[in-house]
Design an enzyme around this catalytic site. Structure first.
Site, PDB file in Angstrom:
ATOM      1  N   ASP A   1       5.990   1.313   8.246  1.00  0.00           N
ATOM      2  CA  ASP A   1       4.310   0.464   7.578  1.00  0.00           C
ATOM      3  C   ASP A   1       3.824   1.368   6.210  1.00  0.00           C
ATOM      4  OD1 ASP A   1       2.069  -0.498   7.182  1.00  0.00           O
ATOM      5  OD2 ASP A   1       1.782   0.373   8.813  1.00  0.00           O
TER       6      ASP A   1
ATOM      7  N   ASP B 250      -0.132   4.008   0.931  1.00  0.00           N
ATOM      8  CA  ASP B 250      -0.806   4.966   1.717  1.00  0.00           C
ATOM      9  C   ASP B 250       0.021   4.743   3.754  1.00  0.00           C
ATOM     10  OD1 ASP B 250      -2.434   2.897   1.848  1.00  0.00           O
ATOM     11  OD2 ASP B 250      -3.724   4.531   3.563  1.00  0.00           O
TER      12      ASP B 250
ATOM     13  N   HIS C  95       0.828  -1.661   0.113  1.00  0.00           N
ATOM     14  CA  HIS C  95       0.073  -0.016   0.016  1.00  0.00           C
ATOM     15  C   HIS C  95       0.771   1.194   0.388  1.00  0.00           C
ATOM     16  CE1 HIS C  95       0.699   1.029   4.587  1.00  0.00           C
ATOM     17  NE2 HIS C  95       0.001  -0.320   4.419  1.00  0.00           N
TER      18      HIS C  95
ATOM     19  N   HIS D 176       2.470   3.501  12.849  1.00  0.00           N
ATOM     20  CA  HIS D 176       2.043   4.370  12.850  1.00  0.00           C
ATOM     21  C   HIS D 176       2.894   5.321  14.202  1.00  0.00           C
ATOM     22  CE1 HIS D 176      -2.077   1.634  11.577  1.00  0.00           C
ATOM     23  NE2 HIS D 176      -0.972   2.164  10.635  1.00  0.00           N
TER      24      HIS D 176
ATOM     25  N   GLU E  32      -4.924   2.093   2.092  1.00  0.00           N
ATOM     26  CA  GLU E  32      -5.065   0.603   3.635  1.00  0.00           C
ATOM     27  C   GLU E  32      -5.699   1.017   5.098  1.00  0.00           C
ATOM     28  OE1 GLU E  32      -3.553  -1.710   6.171  1.00  0.00           O
ATOM     29  OE2 GLU E  32      -2.650  -0.144   5.529  1.00  0.00           O
ATOM     30  N   GLU E  33      -5.204   2.330   4.963  1.00  0.00           N
ATOM     31  CA  GLU E  33      -5.039   2.309   5.883  1.00  0.00           C
ATOM     32  C   GLU E  33      -6.568   3.317   6.737  1.00  0.00           C
ATOM     33  OE1 GLU E  33      -2.453   2.555   8.406  1.00  0.00           O
ATOM     34  OE2 GLU E  33      -0.874   1.971   7.302  1.00  0.00           O
TER      35      GLU E  33
ATOM     36  N   GLU F  67       3.450  -5.438   4.411  1.00  0.00           N
ATOM     37  CA  GLU F  67       3.195  -5.843   5.511  1.00  0.00           C
ATOM     38  C   GLU F  67       4.861  -5.398   6.808  1.00  0.00           C
ATOM     39  OE1 GLU F  67       1.222  -3.331   6.779  1.00  0.00           O
ATOM     40  OE2 GLU F  67      -0.450  -3.717   5.129  1.00  0.00           O
TER      41      GLU F  67
END
Length: 362
Positions: free
Chosen positions: A100, A73, A71, A336, A132-133, A161
């Site tokens: 991530d 984003d 992903h 994150h 995705e987030e 991931e």
């Protein structure tokens, strides 16, 4: 041991991607960057874009198709990261999304540049996608699959991931639930004239406090079912007995359990003591231990395998009938986080493990 030159190259690729801001819903610039890169390394008819999602390669091929999936984003930047630039310090790349999962994207791009796809025993495709987030129903994979239902032909997917360089199989499902306790307002000096909705939630919260995780073994891999209150809202003034109190419950449930079964679990837990509203639900992801390409990956790389105690899009691919696993060079503990970073040596290790698998997969 991966070469120093390869590690340095992948670190620079990761840094380049981290310097392109791509918080969820703002993936346009990084998608444009990847598309420009793709036109240098793929045939014109091998580049397919929907919104800010790209499918690279062909799916019509007699060889079994393996897809590397990442992903584009990130989560929104942490306030403390304001003015902080992406950089390399020592053996780490720092920048939003480094673990991530822009390190994983860098590995994907380097493999696409280096491997002779026409000589591999598998047909190799690449998927770079947006959103995705966010909510399950807003993923950039949905419009892609609507345009390209032939994605169901993929025999094995590897979601890049962050997994601390461990192959992680399956994933737990995730459900968000509003549990609403109702009472009757009154002056806080005369609480007997009302019914305190917050107090009514007390026994339920006590049950949650004492609730133990439930281990579910799937194909030899342990998953843990857990349910937690993650948000609370109630009351309208400091001197008023609250007539309403809401909890958000997050339920993580094991592979093999359907969304309907998970809803039944929540209803049984609440047992009529409050109103229940299901606000979001993502299915669990299947454990694909029987897939021959998964077994070949494990045999050729010697990588350890574990269960994925989180949600990823392997669940979405499972819904489409595509076997997929999680494997990437990022650190799960960095996802994150403020001042996010990724270790550089695992970037090269992931490249070499995947290259060995793809060259010897059949």
């Amino acid at each position: 041991m991966a070469s120093i030159d390869l590690a340095a190259r992948l670190a620079q690729l990761t840094l380049e991607l981290c310097r392109i801001s791509s918080p969820i819903t703002q993936e346009g610039p990084i998608a444009d960057h990847v598309e420009r890169w793709a036109h240098r390394h793929f045939q014109q008819d091998e580049v397919f874009r929907v919104g800010h999602t790209l499918l690279l390669g062909r799916l019509e091929d007699p060889r079994p198709t393996v897809a590397l999936i990442g992903h584009l984003d990130t989560v929104p930047a942490h306030p403390s990261d304001a003015g902080r630039e992406a950089r390399i310090e020592g053996d780490r790349v720092f920048g939003l999304g480094a673990s991530d999962m822009k390190g994983g994207l860098a590995v994907m791009m380097a493999l696409a540049e280096d491997l002779r796809r026409d000589t591999l025993p598998v047909n190799l495709a690449f998927l770079f996608y947006e959103r995705e987030e966010g909510a399950y129903a807003e993923s950039g994979l949905i419009p892609l699959f609507e345009k390209r239902p032939d994605l169901a032909k993929v025999r094995f997917g590897i979601a890049m991931e962050p997994t601390d360089s461990v192959v992680q199989v399956g994933c737990v499902g995730s459900m968000q639930v509003t549990v609403r306790f109702t009472g009757r307002s009154a002056h806080s000096a005369r609480p007997w004239q009302g019914e305190n909705a917050i107090h009514k939630a007390g026994p339920f919260l006590t049950e949650l406090l004492g609730r133990q995780r439930v281990e579910v073994n799937v194909a030899g891999f342990p998953f843990y079912e857990v349910i937690n209150a993650t948000l609370a809202k109630g009351g309208r003034a400091r001197n008023v007995i609250p007539e309403a109190f809401e909890l958000n419950l997050n339920y993580r449930f094991a592979p093999g359990k359907s969304i309907e079964q998970a809803k039944a679990d929540v209803l049984a837990l609440v047992d009529g003591r409050a109103e229940v509203e299901f606000t979001d639900a993502s299915p669990s992801g299947p454990v694909v231990a029987g897939n021959p390409l998964f077994q070949k990956l494990m045999a050729l790389t010697g990588l350890p395998a574990a269960s994925k105690q989180a949600w990823t899009d392997v669940a979405r691919f499972g819904e489409w009938g595509v076997d997929a696993i999680n494997y990437g060079p990022g650190e799960t503990a960095q996802a994150h986080q403020a001042n996010e970073s990724a270790p550089i040596p695992p970037l090269a290790d992931a490249y070499e493990k995947l290259a060995a698998f793809l060259r010897g997969a059949v």
